[in-house]
Design a protein around this motif. Structure first.
Motif, mmCIF file in Angstrom:
data_model
loop_
_atom_site.group_PDB
_atom_site.id
_atom_site.type_symbol
_atom_site.label_atom_id
_atom_site.label_comp_id
_atom_site.label_asym_id
_atom_site.label_seq_id
_atom_site.Cartn_x
_atom_site.Cartn_y
_atom_site.Cartn_z
ATOM 1 N N PRO A 1 4.309 15.833 3.186
ATOM 2 C CA PRO A 1 3.611 16.188 4.431
ATOM 3 C C PRO A 1 2.471 15.230 4.743
ATOM 4 O O PRO A 1 1.998 14.503 3.870
ATOM 5 C CB PRO A 1 3.077 17.582 4.114
ATOM 6 N N PHE A 2 2.033 15.247 6.011
ATOM 7 C CA PHE A 2 0.939 14.403 6.460
ATOM 8 C C PHE A 2 -0.328 15.251 6.635
ATOM 9 O O PHE A 2 -0.249 16.434 6.957
ATOM 10 C CB PHE A 2 1.274 13.745 7.803
ATOM 11 N N ALA B 1 -9.218 3.704 21.018
ATOM 12 C CA ALA B 1 -8.747 3.001 19.821
ATOM 13 C C ALA B 1 -9.772 3.007 18.679
ATOM 14 O O ALA B 1 -9.407 3.256 17.520
ATOM 15 C CB ALA B 1 -8.338 1.577 20.179
ATOM 16 N N PRO B 2 -11.063 2.742 18.950
ATOM 17 C CA PRO B 2 -12.029 2.748 17.832
ATOM 18 C C PRO B 2 -12.137 4.120 17.164
ATOM 19 O O PRO B 2 -12.295 4.201 15.943
ATOM 20 C CB PRO B 2 -13.350 2.360 18.508
ATOM 21 N N HIS B 3 -12.038 5.182 17.952
ATOM 22 C CA HIS B 3 -12.121 6.528 17.394
ATOM 23 C C HIS B 3 -10.907 6.815 16.503
ATOM 24 O O HIS B 3 -11.047 7.326 15.386
ATOM 25 C CB HIS B 3 -12.193 7.568 18.517
ATOM 26 N N GLU B 4 -9.713 6.485 17.022
ATOM 27 C CA GLU B 4 -8.492 6.722 16.250
ATOM 28 C C GLU B 4 -8.501 5.930 14.951
ATOM 29 O O GLU B 4 -8.095 6.431 13.893
ATOM 30 C CB GLU B 4 -7.267 6.348 17.087
ATOM 31 N N THR B 5 -8.980 4.696 15.014
ATOM 32 C CA THR B 5 -9.025 3.850 13.818
ATOM 33 C C THR B 5 -9.977 4.440 12.777
ATOM 34 O O THR B 5 -9.658 4.485 11.582
ATOM 35 C CB THR B 5 -9.462 2.423 14.194
ATOM 36 N N LYS C 1 -9.582 7.245 6.968
ATOM 37 C CA LYS C 1 -9.799 8.243 5.922
ATOM 38 C C LYS C 1 -8.525 8.535 5.127
ATOM 39 O O LYS C 1 -8.570 9.171 4.075
ATOM 40 C CB LYS C 1 -10.292 9.560 6.533
ATOM 41 N N TYR C 2 -7.371 8.080 5.653
ATOM 42 C CA TYR C 2 -6.085 8.485 5.082
ATOM 43 C C TYR C 2 -5.203 7.263 4.825
ATOM 44 O O TYR C 2 -5.341 6.234 5.474
ATOM 45 C CB TYR C 2 -5.353 9.442 6.032
ATOM 46 N N LYS D 1 -1.852 7.810 4.955
ATOM 47 C CA LYS D 1 -0.638 8.250 5.632
ATOM 48 C C LYS D 1 -0.989 8.479 7.102
ATOM 49 O O LYS D 1 -2.168 8.550 7.456
ATOM 50 C CB LYS D 1 -0.140 9.579 5.051
ATOM 51 N N PRO D 2 0.019 8.642 7.949
ATOM 52 C CA PRO D 2 -0.291 9.075 9.318
ATOM 53 C C PRO D 2 -1.021 10.414 9.288
ATOM 54 O O PRO D 2 -0.800 11.237 8.391
ATOM 55 C CB PRO D 2 1.098 9.219 9.959
ATOM 56 N N VAL D 3 -1.889 10.629 10.266
ATOM 57 C CA VAL D 3 -2.648 11.880 10.334
ATOM 58 C C VAL D 3 -2.435 12.524 11.706
ATOM 59 O O VAL D 3 -2.413 11.830 12.729
ATOM 60 C CB VAL D 3 -4.158 11.635 10.077
ATOM 61 N N PHE D 4 -2.245 13.843 11.714
ATOM 62 C CA PHE D 4 -2.156 14.593 12.964
ATOM 63 C C PHE D 4 -3.551 14.989 13.419
ATOM 64 O O PHE D 4 -4.329 15.548 12.643
ATOM 65 C CB PHE D 4 -1.364 15.888 12.768
#
Length: 431
Positions: A275-276, A303-307, A312-313, A315-318
């Protein structure tokens, strides 16, 4: 007697004489030996021409070959541990098809604009070829995952009378006497298909007319859009993480040579297993504010916020439960908090941003009609979409995966322009 082969299959012909249609990728000579770097689209192999073992004519033919000249080459396949492919071709015959003169893309450095102007030729380079092979494997894995999990492929229209999320960023055209748009999403049509077939997915081109010049945006790109009847938000998230894990591991398994050619750190891809992790929009806002970002609740992420969140992870994060006001009209509010919707964006690691956006869809006809009014959408134009709630409405969910962003992430590329054979960007419609 020779056997027709391709470079990819030479391991099946060790010790045999084969004939391969190929191009000269590069060439070097050490006096009495010529080394021909051959490519045929399936792979690369070195052809060795020894002066003392061939006719004078063959030797001279080999000398005349230039970069990107085409030929049929005949020779014996030998095992060669020092070769990247593990094999080598001892050349016994050359049939020249065409001698290329002044090939514009040489081994020296070229600027991006020059390479994009010559995209039709740049595709032949080892890295660009590898990217397209990986793209092809991603497409194969996408279709295999859905085909094996009970989804039916459905093709939505490209010309539409309405938009999925508002018409401001769409390409307008005339459909005889009517207004029409190039599709920005097949989602609304896929919802209709899900009511007929249960679980469906589309795979086709989409278009956005927004004047964006970021490394993540294309004007024309490909989307995979599944829709699932009788499926809630939580179940959809499980499908998404399983789906992405399947696709990434298929590439890791089947594209080792190509991932090496693009310089990808495969160990990072091997970690992509469901799981993610998940973080709510509320918690993401608190995290970003704690990191020094000046972003109020209710504002969408850039983009800066998502990055910052993705870092922190591994893996992909939801990111789930966004405010109603910044998401599309068709997303279902959370019954426990109607200020947010049952949605999620999947953010890829390593700064590649959103690759999936999805939600549970509104199934209540009265609420959907209310949303039409709030968004100033014509109920008459969307009547067919309203009918899906009027005749046998059910809980249903879906999501969209951007193919090019996924290719960029898996390949570790800086810009999406290399993820598609002929990119359409803000200032580029050629070649």
């Amino acid at each position: 007697m020779s056997t027709k082969s391709v470079i990819r299959d030479v391991n099946q012909h060790v010790g045999e004489t084969v004939r391969i249609g190929s191009w000269i990728n590069n060439k070097r000579s050490s006096g009495k030996i010529q080394f021909l770097q051959l490519r045929d689209g399936t792979g690369y192999i070195q052809g060795v021409v020894v002066k003392s073992e061939v006719s004078e004519q063959l030797w001279e033919d080999a000398k005349s070959l230039t970069q990107e000249s085409s030929l049929y080459v005949t020779g014996i396949i030998r095992e060669e541990p020092r070769s990247a492919s593990g094999y080598e071709l001892s050349v016994t015959g050359i049939e020249i098809i065409h001698i290329t003169e002044n090939y514009p893309i040489t081994p020296k450095e070229h600027g991006v604009d020059f390479l994009m102007d010559h995209r039709h030729l740049w595709l032949r380079s080892s890295k660009q070829r590898a990217i397209l092979v990986i793209r092809g494997e991603i497409i194969r894995a996408v279709q295999q995952y859905f085909d094996q999990n009970g989804f039916t492929l459905v093709d939505p229209p490209i010309l539409t009378p309405t938009s999925a999320e508002g018409t401001t960023n769409l390409f307008h055209t005339k459909y005889f006497e009517e207004d029409a748009y190039l599709t920005q999403s097949g989602q609304l049509y896929m919802e209709a298909a899900a009511m007929a077939l249960g679980k469906v997915y589309s795979f086709g081109p989409t278009f956005r007319a927004e004047k964006s010049k970021t490394r993540r945006h294309l004007i024309e790109f490909w989307m995979i859009e599944p829709e699932m009847a009788f499926t809630d938000h939580e179940e959809s998230l499980r499908v998404q993480e399983e789906f992405i894990s399947y696709v990434v591991q298929s590439v890791v398994k089947n594209c080792k040579t190509e991932l090496e050619a693009v310089g990808r750190d495969v160990s990072k891809l091997e970690q992509i297993q469901a799981p993610f992790p998940r973080i709510t929009y509320d918690d993401a806002i608190k995290f970003l504010q704690g990191e020094g970002f000046d972003i109020p609740w209710g504002e969408d992420f850039g983009a800066p916020h998502e990055t910052a969140i993705a870092e922190k992870y591994d893996k992909p994060v939801f990111i789930t439960h966004y405010p109603v006001g910044i998401k599309a009209f068709y997303m279902k509010p959370d019954p426990t908090n109607p200020d947010v919707v049952l949605c999620a964006d999947m953010i890829a690691p390593e700064g590649y941003g959103e690759i999936i956006g999805g939600s549970q869809r509104i199934d209540d006809p009265a609420l959907l009609e209310e949303r039409f009014k709030e968004h100033d959408l014509s109920l008459e134009t969307y009547q067919w979409y309203m009918d899906l709630r009027k005749y046998g409405t059910v809980p249903h969910s879906g999501f969209g995966l951007g193919l090019e962003r996924t290719v960029a992430w898996i390949c570790g590329l800086d810009h999406v322009r290399e993820t598609i054979p002929f990119p359409r960007t803000l200032y580029r419609l050629y070649p």
